[in-house]
Design a protein around this motif. Structure first.
Motif, PDB file in Angstrom:
ATOM      1  N   CYS A   6      35.367  51.568  33.313  1.00  0.00           N
ATOM      2  CA  CYS A   6      34.499  50.482  33.835  1.00  0.00           C
ATOM      3  C   CYS A   6      33.183  50.152  33.180  1.00  0.00           C
TER       4      CYS A   6
ATOM      5  N   CYS B  41      34.700  45.122  37.908  1.00  0.00           N
ATOM      6  CA  CYS B  41      34.826  46.315  38.511  1.00  0.00           C
ATOM      7  C   CYS B  41      33.424  46.801  39.003  1.00  0.00           C
TER       8      CYS B  41
ATOM      9  N   CYS C 131      38.848  51.662  37.285  1.00  0.00           N
ATOM     10  CA  CYS C 131      40.010  51.073  36.990  1.00  0.00           C
ATOM     11  C   CYS C 131      41.594  51.470  37.102  1.00  0.00           C
TER      12      CYS C 131
ATOM     13  N   ARG D 152      36.419  57.549  33.700  1.00  0.00           N
ATOM     14  CA  ARG D 152      37.600  56.888  32.948  1.00  0.00           C
ATOM     15  C   ARG D 152      38.942  57.383  33.629  1.00  0.00           C
TER      16      ARG D 152
ATOM     17  N   CYS E 104      41.042  50.638  43.018  1.00  0.00           N
ATOM     18  CA  CYS E 104      40.148  50.300  41.580  1.00  0.00           C
ATOM     19  C   CYS E 104      40.701  48.780  41.129  1.00  0.00           C
TER      20      CYS E 104
ATOM     21  N   CYS F  14      36.832  46.422  33.198  1.00  0.00           N
ATOM     22  CA  CYS F  14      37.561  47.449  32.781  1.00  0.00           C
ATOM     23  C   CYS F  14      37.823  47.201  31.261  1.00  0.00           C
TER      24      CYS F  14
END
Length: 132
Positions: free
Chosen positions: A55, A42, A48, A90, A35, A65
């Motif tokens: 992202c 991203c 992230c 997330r 990530c 991010c």
């Protein structure tokens, strides 16, 4: 904002943003090694490395991010508005490990703790915002 009541956020920044740094290995979940770090973009990875971040899309050409995203033009950015469409999931939040805490921010708040009193964040790259 996730896990939030209906009270609106003023988004007034309460303190200085904790300086960004590349995510140390200890904050990277095994499933997130490919990530992106904040500031890298991203759009391709759609995930992230930093715990608690997601992202968010600005345009079809840029995403980054962030912990949260408010649609529109962001302060200290160009005049292109953010769509804030979340791309991917997330990264799960976790308490900031000692390695991500700047020496000047040890008394600051972890994500999700509320930072109204400390007015600062332990995690690099994050900032405290006021909810009205």
């Amino acid at each position: 904002h996730e896990n939030d009541d209906d009270t609106p956020w003023s988004c007034k920044q309460l303190g200085e943003r904790t300086p960004a740094q590349e995510a140390p290995e200890e904050t990277i979940d095994a499933g997130h090694v490919d990530c992106s770090n904040p500031g890298e973009g991203c759009g391709s990875s759609k995930c992230c490395k930093v715990a608690g971040m997601a992202c968010f899309e600005k345009t079809e050409y840029w995403a980054d991010c962030m912990e949260t995203c408010t649609p529109g033009v962001h302060e200290n950015d160009d005049d292109t508005p953010w769509s804030c469409k979340q791309l991917g999931e997330r990264t799960p939040a976790q308490e900031a490990p000692e390695e991500t805490i700047d020496a000047g921010h040890v008394d600051c708040s972890n994500p999700g703790e509320g930072c109204g009193s400390s007015k600062c964040c332990k995690v690099a790259g994050m900032a405290c915002f006021e909810k009205t």
